[in-house]
Enzyme design. Structure first.
Site, PDB file in Angstrom:
ATOM      1  CG  ASP A   8      -0.323   0.134   2.530  1.00 11.65           C
ATOM      2  OD1 ASP A   8       0.932   0.207   2.585  1.00 11.65           O
ATOM      3  OD2 ASP A   8      -1.046   0.210   3.543  1.00 11.65           O
ATOM      4  CB  CYS A  65       0.668  -2.650   4.772  1.00 15.85           C
ATOM      5  SG  CYS A  65       0.436  -3.831   6.109  1.00 15.85           S
ATOM      6  N   GLY A  66       2.147  -0.822   6.446  1.00 12.26           N
ATOM      7  CA  GLY A  66       2.818  -0.159   7.564  1.00 12.26           C
ATOM      8  C   GLY A  66       3.328  -1.156   8.591  1.00 12.26           C
ATOM      9  CB  THR A  67       1.685  -3.135  11.048  1.00 11.62           C
ATOM     10  OG1 THR A  67       0.476  -3.487  10.345  1.00 11.62           O
ATOM     11  CG2 THR A  67       1.508  -1.812  11.771  1.00 11.62           C
ATOM     12  N   GLY A  70      -2.329  -5.783   8.374  1.00 11.25           N
ATOM     13  CA  GLY A  70      -3.546  -5.684   7.556  1.00 11.25           C
ATOM     14  C   GLY A  70      -3.419  -6.531   6.298  1.00 11.25           C
ATOM     15  CG  MET A  71      -0.409  -5.721   3.246  1.00  6.63           C
ATOM     16  SD  MET A  71      -1.282  -5.695   1.668  1.00  6.63           S
ATOM     17  CE  MET A  71      -0.418  -4.342   0.838  1.00  6.63           C
ATOM     18  CG  HIS A  98       7.411 -25.984  11.888  1.00  3.85           C
ATOM     19  ND1 HIS A  98       7.302 -26.059  13.251  1.00  3.85           N
ATOM     20  CD2 HIS A  98       8.606 -26.556  11.576  1.00  3.85           C
ATOM     21  CE1 HIS A  98       8.376 -26.655  13.755  1.00  3.85           C
ATOM     22  NE2 HIS A  98       9.191 -26.949  12.759  1.00  3.85           N
ATOM     23  NE  ARG A 144       6.475 -32.107  14.324  1.00  6.17           N
ATOM     24  CZ  ARG A 144       7.694 -32.106  13.794  1.00  6.17           C
ATOM     25  NH1 ARG A 144       8.023 -32.980  12.876  1.00  6.17           N
ATOM     26  NH2 ARG A 144       8.586 -31.202  14.178  1.00  6.17           N
ATOM     27  CG  HIS A 145       5.805 -29.723   9.934  1.00  3.77           C
ATOM     28  ND1 HIS A 145       5.489 -29.156  11.153  1.00  3.77           N
ATOM     29  CD2 HIS A 145       7.101 -30.096  10.023  1.00  3.77           C
ATOM     30  CE1 HIS A 145       6.556 -29.188  11.932  1.00  3.77           C
ATOM     31  NE2 HIS A 145       7.547 -29.763  11.282  1.00  3.77           N
TER      32      HIS A 145
END
Ligand code: RB5
Length: 158
Positions: A8, A65-67, A70-71, A98, A144-145
């Site tokens: 973004d 994105c900023g953090t 959100g994406m 994993h 397992r994964h």
């Protein structure tokens, strides 16, 4: 490796730097926008990349994105997507080993650029530790994964 990338407005400048980094490391990519720092809505870009990866047109996706959060939330709404927001190399590595993560979400406002390059490098080079091909899914610890990922995929179809 074929990579779909988008951001973004908050991730735009970082996306441009990551593109250079990908080029230097011989990865091919398709840029799905954004094309400037003008304000846009991150879900629009998350869905473009997630749908292209979900259709199998790209092996992996990178969203900024900023953090990164959100994406990640938006991308995980798309079938077949296992998006992760990683803040260090260790979680990036585990997300591949994993979780077979196919989209990496990064926070331009919370991760330093040099650290981000390390995260991307590890994430792109780490293999999924799923089933060895000669063993059935239920056999041994290696399965397992894959079994856990299969449960997530099955839930998408409910
Ligand atoms: C945009 O200001 C910001 O909310 C966005 O880039 C992202 O951090 C959302 O999760």
């Amino acid at each position: 490796m074929k990579i779909a990338i988008a951001s973004d407005h908050a991730g735009y400048k970082t996306k441009e730097l990551i593109k250079t980094f990908l080029k230097e490391n011989n990865h091919s990519y398709q840029d799905f926008g954004a094309d400037s720092e003008d304000s846009v809505d991150y879900p629009d870009y998350a869905f473009k990349v997630a749908e292209a990866v979900g259709r199998g047109e790209y092996e992996r996706g990178i969203l900024i994105c900023g953090t990164g959060l959100g994406m990640c939330i938006a991308a995980n709404k798309v079938k077949g997507i296992r998006a992760v927001a990683c803040h260090n190399e260790s979680t990036a590595e585990m997300s591949r080993q994993h979780n077979d993560a196919n989209i990496l979400c990064l926070g331009a406002r919370v991760i330093e650029q040099d650290k981000m390059k390390g995260i991307i490098k590890v994430w792109l080079q780490t293999e999924f530790e799923g089933d060895p091909p000669e063993q059935p899914k239920s056999f041994g610890r290696a399965g397992r994964h894959q079994r856990r990922i299969d449960k997530i995929s099955e839930h998408e179809s409910l």
